[in-house]
Design an enzyme around this catalytic site. Structure first.
Site, PDB file in Angstrom:
ATOM      1  N   HIS A 112       0.720  -0.810   0.175  1.00  0.00           N
ATOM      2  CA  HIS A 112      -0.096   0.055   0.109  1.00  0.00           C
ATOM      3  C   HIS A 112       0.759   1.645   0.148  1.00  0.00           C
ATOM      4  CE1 HIS A 112      -4.096  -1.582   1.318  1.00  0.00           C
ATOM      5  NE2 HIS A 112      -3.391  -2.369   0.006  1.00  0.00           N
ATOM      6  N   HIS A 280      -2.324 -12.494  -3.012  1.00  0.00           N
ATOM      7  CA  HIS A 280      -2.945 -13.347  -2.056  1.00  0.00           C
ATOM      8  C   HIS A 280      -2.855 -14.499  -1.542  1.00  0.00           C
ATOM      9  CE1 HIS A 280      -6.492  -9.803  -3.437  1.00  0.00           C
ATOM     10  NE2 HIS A 280      -5.840  -9.610  -2.665  1.00  0.00           N
TER      11      HIS A 280
END
Length: 737
Positions: A112, A280
C-alpha cells in the site's frame, strides 16, 4: 493482502480537546488547523504555492548536511535483515500476528506504500515514506497499517539514521516474502524520507471516503474514462473495490477496472495477474465484526491514542476479532507459506457469493474439502472457508486473465519468477534508473521500465564541441528551445525524463506537437554531426548548445558569465526506449514556452505550477526562468506573447520591467489573450497570456518579479537564471549526486 478497504466511511469526529463551558479562551488558535479560514478558504481561486515550497529544510530535522543516500551505505545490511526475519514470527500481545506470522501484514503495508504510484504524473509510490502522514495514514484502505509501522519501530530505533522509514517499510515486505518461502528478485536502498505530507498529489475531488466511483469516471462502465491522473477507482482505495464496482459483485466489470487501474500503475496483464495472485497467496482479510463501530482513524483520534486509529471495541479488538476491510478470511490453505494454493483454490472449486460477519460481499467455495480450509488464526483445531474477492474472481472470469492464470497454475516456478519481478517493479518503479540503486541485493539486469542509459564519455574536447556549435548557424532561440524541450520532461516524482539519453530524437518524443517537430528536425540535423565528429554524446551536445546560447545572450546584455556544464551524458538507443511508457511524459502545456496543446478545464497558470513542481523548481526559480525564456525568443511557434522586449535574444530583465511598469494598462483581448497598451499613446505595445500576467497579478509572484525588475538587479537576474537553467539541465544527472 492488499485489498483491505473499510465498508463505510470512518467517523473522524472527536471531542475538541480542552473545551470549556464558558468565557473566551485567552490564547490564539492559529495552531489548530480547523479554526479560522486560510487564504485559500477566503480566495479559493488563488494559486496555491505550497506544492513548490514543501519539504524545505525547515521541516527536516536531519539538517542540510545529512545525506541519507550516503549514510545508508554504512548500514549493517545483514544485521537488519536478520532482525526483520526475527520480527516476522515474534508475535506481540498488543497486536498478535495471524498464525504467529506478520508476513501478510508487512506485505500489505509495503504494497500500500508502493501501490499508490501512477504513471500519468509519476506521483505516489513508496519512495518517500509518505504513508506515515495524512491522508495515507488514515485512508480507509490502510486500516490498521498504523500497527504494522509501530511493530517496525524497535528496528527503526535500533538502526536509526542509517535506515529510512521509506526503505524499511518496503524492505519489510520483501523480507516477509522471503520468510514465507519466495525467492525475491532483489532490493535497493536509497529512499529518502519526507517529514510532512506531500501536498502535490491529487487524490481526487470527492468530499467523502469511498464515494461511488461514478464520481471519477465520465462513464463508470468504461474504465478508460477515469479522471487523469488518478488510478484507484475510489477515494481512499489503493486499487479497486474488492466487493465489486461500487460494491456490487460482477467479476467481468471488476476485471475491466482492474485492467485499467493496473495499467495506470505501469503493469501489463501478466504482471497484474501475478501481483493479484502473489499478494493473495499469503495473509488474510479481516472482517470479524462491525466496521461501523471502529473508532476514528489515526489523524482524527484523540491524543491518548498516540497515533493509533480505528480502535475496535469488539471482543479483544485484535487477533481473530480484527476488523479492517470487512471481508473475512484467507485466500489459501496455508496463508503463511509461498505456494501455488491461490490457483489451486480458484480452479478446484466452484464459488458462490456470501456475506462476511461484517456484511461485506465475498466469494466462498462450494463443497470444499475440510483439509483445504485454512485454520483459525488462533486455534488450529478450527477451520473456516477460504474467500475470494471480486477482483480474485476476475482472474478466472476474464478470458485473458484466465489464460494467464492457467499458465501460472500449471507452472508454479514460472509464476514465482514473474511475481518476484513484478513485485520488484512495483516497489522500485519510482526510484529512477538502476544507477541510483544501493545495497548488496541490487540486480545487475537493466529493465526497460528503468529507462536505461549507457554511461557517457567525459574525455572528449569540450572546447572543440563549443567551436563547432558557435559556428553552426543555429539561433539562440533554436538552441535554447531544443535543450529545454529535451530536459523539461524530467519529473522529480519518479525521476523519469530529462535530457540525459537524448531520447528526444526517438518516437514518440520527436513527434510530440510541443517539441515542434520541424524545428527539432532542423536542429538535430545540425547537432548530430557535431556529436559524431567530436566523440561527444548527442545528449551533451544538445545541452551544451543551449548553454552556450545562454552565455551569448548574457554577453549581449553586458554580462560575462560562464554557464556550468558537466559532460558525461549518454545516448540511449531506440531499443532502450519503450515508446508506450514514454508517451505519458508528453507535455500538454508549457508555460515557459507559452504553449498549450488545447484548452483545458485547469487554468494555464495552474498547469504552469504543476509543471514547475514536477521539475523540482521553487517559486522564485519558476519566476526567473519565465522571464529569461521569454526574452531569449523560445516561445512556441515564434509567438510574441509575453516577449516584452525589443532586443529578443538578449538575456535582459526586460520582461519584469515591462510587467511592473505603470506606463501600461492591461486589458483582455480574447480567450487567454491580453493587450498591454501604452497609457499615453493608446497603442498596443505588447500582447500576453495568463501565464505572463500572473507574475504581475499574483501577490507572491509579483514580489519576485519586482526583485528582478529593479535597476540594481540585472546582474542578479542573469546569475539566478543561469543557476536555475543549470539545475534543469542537470536534474537527471544522477551520476553527479
Amino acid at each position: 493482502m492488499k485489498d483491505e478497504s473499510t465498508l463505510e466511511s470512518i467517523n473522524d469526529n472527536s471531542p475538541s480537546p480542552g473545551a470549556t463551558s464558558g468565557g473566551k479562551c485567552p490564547f490564539m488558535h492559529g495552531g489548530h488547523t480547523a479554526v479560522g479560514k486560510s487564504n485559500m478558504d477566503w480566495w479559493p481561486n488563488a494559486l496555491n504555492f505550497d506544492i513548490l515550497h514543501q519539504h524545505d529544510t525547515k521541516t527536516n530535522p536531519m539538517g542540510e548536511d545529512f545525506n541519507y543516500r550516503e549514510v545508508v551505505k554504512s548500514l549493517d545490511f545483514e544485521g537488519l535483515k536478520k532482525d526483520l526475519h526475527a520480527l516476522m514470527t515474534d508475535s506481540q500481545e498488543w497486536w498478535p500476528a495471524d498464525w504467529g506470522h506478520y508476513g501478510g501484514f508487512m506485505i500489505r503495508m509495503a504494497w500500500h506504500a508502493a501501490g499508490t504510484y501512477r504513471i500519468s504524473d509519476g506521483r505516489g509510490g513508496g519512495g518517500t515514506g509518505n504513508q506515515r502522514f495524512a491522508p495515507l495514514n488514515s485512508w480507509p484502505d490502510n486500516v490498521n497499517l498504523d500497527k504494522a509501522r509501530r511493530l517496525l519501530w524497535p528496528i527503526k530505533k535500533k538502526y536509526g539514521n542509517k535506515i529510512s522509514w521509506a526503505d524499511l517499510m518496503i524492505l519489510a515486505g520483501n523480507v516477509a516474502y522471503e520468510s514465507m518461502g519466495l525467492k525475491t528478485y532483489g532490493f535497493s536502498f536509497g529512499r529518502t524520507d519526507i517529514w510532512h505530507p506531500e501536498k502535490d498529489i491529487y487524490w481526487g475531488s470527492e468530499k467523502e471516503w469511498l464515494a461511488p466511483s461514478d464520481e471519477r469516471y465520465a462513464d463508470v462502465q468504461n474504465p478508460a474514462t477515469m479522471e487523469n491522473p488518478l488510478a484507484a477507482v475510489q477515494m481512499g482505495l489503493i486499487y479497486v473495490n474488492p466487493e465489486g464496482v461500487n460494491g456490487k459483485p460482477d467479476p467481468l466489470k471488476t476485471a475491466a477496472q482492474v485492467r485499467e487501474t493496473f495499467a495506470r500503475m505501469a503493469m501489463n496483464d501478466e504482471e497484474t495477474v501475478a501481483l493479484t495472485a502473489g499478494g493473495h497467496t499469503v495473509g488474510k482479510c479481516h472482517g470479524n465484526g462491525d466496521a461501523s463501530k471502529l473508532g476514528p482513524s489515526p489523524e482524527g483520534a484523540d491524543v491518548h491514542e498516540q497515533g493509533f486509529g480505528w480502535k475496535n471495541p469488539q471482543g479483544k479488538g485484535c487477533g481473530r476479532d480484527t476488523v479492517s476491510s470487512g471481508i473475512e478470511g484467507a485466500w489459501t490453505t496455508h496463508p503463511t507459506k509461498w505456494d501455488n494454493g491461490y490457483f489451486h483454490m480458484l480452479f478446484t472449486y466452484d464459488w458462490e457469493l456470501k456475506k462476511s460477519p461484517a456484511g461485506a460481499w465475498q466469494w466462498e467455495p462450494i463443497n470444499i474439502k475440510e483439509e483445504d480450509k485454512p485454520v483459525d488464526v488462533e486455534d488450529p483445531s478450527i477451520r473456516y472457508n477460504p474467500i475470494m474477492t471480486d477482483a480474485d474472481m476476475a482472474m478466472v472470469k476474464d478470458p485473458e486473465y484466465r489464460k494467464i492464470s492457467e499458465r501460472f497454475y500449471k507452472d508454479p516456478a514460472y509464476f514465482s519468477e514473474v511475481f518476484a519481478r513484478a513485485w520488484f517493479k512495483l516497489t522500485h518503479r519510482d526510484m529512477g534508473p538502476r544507477v541510483r540503486y544501493i545495497g548488496p541485493e541490487v540486480p545487475q539486469e537493466d529493465h526497460i521500465w528503468q529507462d536505461p542509459i549507457p554511461a557517457g564519455h567525459q574525455d572528449y574536447d569540450v572546447d572543440a564541441v563549443k567551436a563547432h556549435i558557435t559556428s553552426c548557424g543555429l539561433s539562440i532561440g533554436e538552441r535554447v528551445a531544443t535543450a529545454w524541450d529535451s530536459a523539461r520532461t524530467f519529473r522529480c516524482s519518479d525521476l523519469r525524463g530529462g535530457a540525459n539519453g537524448a531520447r528526444i530524437r526517438f518516437a514518440p518524443m520527436k513527434d510530440w506537437v510541443g517539441n515542434e517537430p520541424e524545428r527539432l528536425t532542423k536542429v538535430l540535423a545540425v547537432l548530430e554531426p557535431i556529436a559524431t565528429q567530436t566523440g561527444a554524446s548527442l545528449a551533451d551536445v544538445i545541452v551544451l548548445a543551449g548553454t552556450l546560447a545562454v552565455e551569448e545572450a548574457a554577453k549581449a546584455a553586458g554580462i560575462e558569465i560562464k554557464v556550468p556544464f558537466a559532460p558525461g551524458r549518454g545516448d540511449a538507443s531506440a531499443e532502450m526506449t519503450d515508446s508506450e511508457s514514454f508517451a505519458v511524459l508528453e507535455p500538454l502545456h508549457d508555460g515557459f514556452r507559452n504553449w498549450q496543446k488545447q484548452d483545458y478545464v485547469v487554468s494555464p497558470e495552474e498547469m504552469l505550477l504543476d509543471r514547475a513542481q514536477l521539475m523540482g523548481l521553487t517559486a522564485h526559480e519558476m519566476t526567473v526562468l519565465m522571464g529569461g525564456m521569454r526574452v531569449l525568443g523560445t516561445n512556441y511557434g515564434g509567438s510574441k506573447h509575453g516577449v516584452f522586449t525589443d532586443r529578443e535574444g538578449t538575456l535582459s530583465n526586460d520582461f519584469f520591467i515591462a510587467l511592473t511598469d505603470m506606463a501600461y494598462v492591461w486589458e483582455p483581448a480574447g480567450k487567454n489573450l491580453y493587450n498591454i497598451r501604452d497609457r499615453k499613446s493608446g497603442k498596443v505595445k505588447w500582447t500576453a497570456t495568463r501565464v505572463d500576467l500572473v507574475f504581475g497579478s499574483n501577490s507572491i509572484l509579483r514580489s519576485y518579479a519586482e526583485v528582478y525588475a529593479q535597476d540594481d538587479n540585472q546582474g542578479k537576474f542573469v546569475c539566478d537564471f543561469v543557476s536555475t537553467w543549470t539545475k534543469v539541465m542537470n536534474a537527471d544527472r544522477f551520476d553527479l549526486e
